[in-house]
Design an enzyme around this catalytic site. Sequence first.
Site, PDB file in Angstrom:
ATOM      1  N   ARG A  77       0.844  -1.194   0.000  1.00  0.00           N
ATOM      2  CA  ARG A  77       0.000   0.000   0.000  1.00  0.00           C
ATOM      3  C   ARG A  77       0.877   1.241   0.000  1.00  0.00           C
ATOM      4  NH1 ARG A  77      -5.137   1.458   3.944  1.00  0.00           N
ATOM      5  NH2 ARG A  77      -5.434   3.589   3.189  1.00  0.00           N
ATOM      6  N   ARG A  87      -7.124   1.351  -3.010  1.00  0.00           N
ATOM      7  CA  ARG A  87      -5.858   0.915  -2.425  1.00  0.00           C
ATOM      8  C   ARG A  87      -5.783  -0.595  -2.551  1.00  0.00           C
ATOM      9  NH1 ARG A  87      -8.880   2.032   2.498  1.00  0.00           N
ATOM     10  NH2 ARG A  87      -9.843   3.833   1.629  1.00  0.00           N
ATOM     11  N   ASP A  90      -6.536  -2.495   2.963  1.00  0.00           N
ATOM     12  CA  ASP A  90      -6.835  -1.599   4.080  1.00  0.00           C
ATOM     13  C   ASP A  90      -7.207  -2.496   5.257  1.00  0.00           C
ATOM     14  OD1 ASP A  90      -7.510   0.756   5.541  1.00  0.00           O
ATOM     15  OD2 ASP A  90      -9.635   0.395   5.101  1.00  0.00           O
ATOM     16  N   ASP A  92      -8.375  -2.476   9.124  1.00  0.00           N
ATOM     17  CA  ASP A  92      -8.871  -1.658  10.230  1.00  0.00           C
ATOM     18  C   ASP A  92      -9.263  -2.538  11.415  1.00  0.00           C
ATOM     19  OD1 ASP A  92      -8.572   0.483   8.551  1.00  0.00           O
ATOM     20  OD2 ASP A  92     -10.715   0.749   8.163  1.00  0.00           O
TER      21      ASP A  92
HETATM   22  P1  ADP Z   1      -9.554   4.159   6.044  1.00  0.00           P
HETATM   23  O1  ADP Z   1     -10.316   5.231   6.752  1.00  0.00           O
HETATM   24  O2  ADP Z   1     -10.154   3.831   4.735  1.00  0.00           O
HETATM   25  O3  ADP Z   1      -9.282   2.980   6.904  1.00  0.00           O
HETATM   26  P2  ADP Z   1      -6.777   4.655   6.417  1.00  0.00           P
HETATM   27  O4  ADP Z   1      -6.430   3.227   6.521  1.00  0.00           O
HETATM   28  O5  ADP Z   1      -5.824   5.552   5.688  1.00  0.00           O
HETATM   29  O6  ADP Z   1      -8.162   4.824   5.672  1.00  0.00           O
HETATM   30  O7  ADP Z   1      -7.083   5.149   7.867  1.00  0.00           O
HETATM   31  C1  ADP Z   1      -6.832   6.465   8.259  1.00  0.00           C
HETATM   32  C2  ADP Z   1      -6.571   6.514   9.780  1.00  0.00           C
HETATM   33  O8  ADP Z   1      -7.696   6.101  10.497  1.00  0.00           O
HETATM   34  C3  ADP Z   1      -5.488   5.612  10.262  1.00  0.00           C
HETATM   35  O9  ADP Z   1      -4.215   6.156  10.147  1.00  0.00           O
HETATM   36  C4  ADP Z   1      -5.864   5.372  11.736  1.00  0.00           C
HETATM   37  O10 ADP Z   1      -5.049   6.072  12.634  1.00  0.00           O
HETATM   38  C5  ADP Z   1      -7.284   5.903  11.829  1.00  0.00           C
HETATM   39  N1  ADP Z   1      -8.201   4.993  12.512  1.00  0.00           N
HETATM   40  C6  ADP Z   1      -9.120   5.362  13.402  1.00  0.00           C
HETATM   41  N2  ADP Z   1      -9.803   4.333  13.884  1.00  0.00           N
HETATM   42  C7  ADP Z   1      -9.314   3.245  13.264  1.00  0.00           C
HETATM   43  C8  ADP Z   1      -9.620   1.856  13.344  1.00  0.00           C
HETATM   44  N3  ADP Z   1     -10.585   1.401  14.155  1.00  0.00           N
HETATM   45  N4  ADP Z   1      -8.910   0.999  12.577  1.00  0.00           N
HETATM   46  C9  ADP Z   1      -7.939   1.453  11.762  1.00  0.00           C
HETATM   47  N5  ADP Z   1      -7.611   2.747  11.627  1.00  0.00           N
HETATM   48  C10 ADP Z   1      -8.284   3.639  12.376  1.00  0.00           C
HETATM   49 MG    MG Z   2      -7.599   1.860   7.378  1.00  0.00          MG
END
Ligand code: ADP
Ligand code: MG
Length: 439
Positions: A77, A87, A90, A92
């Site tokens: 990524r 991307r 991703d 989360d």
């Molecule tokens: P997306 O919003 O699509 O996941 P990103 O992966 O770039 O895009 O995430 C942006 C930011 O969101 C990350 O750098 C992280 O710090 C923040 N974030 C907040 N809550 C979470 C979560 N529950 N899981 C992952 N990232 C999170």
């Molecule tokens: Mg993310």
Amino acid sequence: MGDRLAHLRLAWQIISAIPDLIVKQVSPVYLSDALLPENAADDWNQPYLNLALKIETKLEPLDLLHRLKKIEIDIGRKPAKRHWGPRIIDIDILAWDDVIIKEDALTVPHSSLQERPFALWPLADIAPQWKFPLEGPYHQKTAAQIVEQWGSRFSGEAPFHTRQLYQRIDTPQLIGVINVTPDSYSDGGQAFDPDHALQQALSLVEAGATILDIGAEATSPRASLIDSKTEWQRLEPVLTRIHAARSEFCVVPIISVDTRRAEIAEKALAQGADWINDVTGLDDVRMREVLLSSNADCIVMHHLSIPASDDDNLPRDQDPASLVYAWAKKRIDELVKQGIKREKIIFDPGIGFGKMAEQSLLLLQHAQVFKSLGVRVLIAHSRKRFHALFTNKPAHERDIETATAAVYLANQTSVDYLRVHNVEMCARALRMNAALFPQ
Ligand code: ADP
Ligand code: MG
């Protein structure tokens, strides 16, 4: 972006290797429209694949988040200029027991989880009893309860047209067979017309295949052989038609061409084939040269004679798995020495090729031994002659036996691919099995 299922599979494998973390279960895969920011570029509007993992860990949430971010980068990524663009991966954190976190770097439960079927459906598959901890209309409702608002997981009527796919990342991948032949032993003649072949291809992928194996020459004992001109005349229109329609599939299939002729392989690769499936296991040096000068993966199959002969079988008083293993080791070492990369090779023990029924069965029982060859392993047991040990049904009615063996192979071995005729039945069996036996 790219081979989305492969990226998900890779992420799962890397996450599984994090110390102090166990992956307990893998959800099915969901397809959904992109969730786009306002004024997003048109090419951002690409469908997404999503899934959830249930994990157990002693890591702290922020520590886990940092590791996941690093894995995203390791998979490839690139840092985005704008949020929510396409991307390749991703990862989360969706939820963490009853924990609520509201920090800049981390929001748990994930924001808007309750409005996003592509996130909450997979979560409900692996943690149906997880309770939504935030105040509001969903407070203390379980995931299984909240997802009821969206109806069927399969209809595509939920927000973002989210629906579940039949491909899984944690079971052997299914290779659907497209026979452009009038005389294949189990389903000859159905894909002769390119339109019909494309329809068959689309249904195979919809049913759960990730790879399509297109062949124009039957190699079973009773098939008639054809010359290379006829083979290409049959193959070309079907191959080009399916390749041209790649964007119409719910997941873009890998296209494998089943041929033992170097010249056909060369032409097929030029027309977009990704893999060559050679039932002669690359006996022909010209085939090795074709593969060397391409980036294609190749299936190397154990065999004695091609076409298979009823009279040419492994000796009956020896262990067939050891004999086939020794052959494979020698052949693969030879190919690697000639420059073909190990990562490009897929070994197939050739169920039914030079094996008596009981030998084919033994090979299935001991399929795990091929793992230590250090290449991917494919098993093609579908509808084959050894089924006559268990049923007097003709080949095209042996799908329940084929699916049962697929479940055995998924549970007891780490084979990578199963080449099957009835993809739908095998995919359904594997999915029920995965739901009942969480990893
Ligand atoms: P997306 O919003 O699509 O996941 P990103 O992966 O770039 O895009 O995430 C942006 C930011 O969101 C990350 O750098 C992280 O710090 C923040 N974030 C907040 N809550 C979470 C979560 N529950 N899981 C992952 N990232 C999170
Ligand atoms: Mg993310």
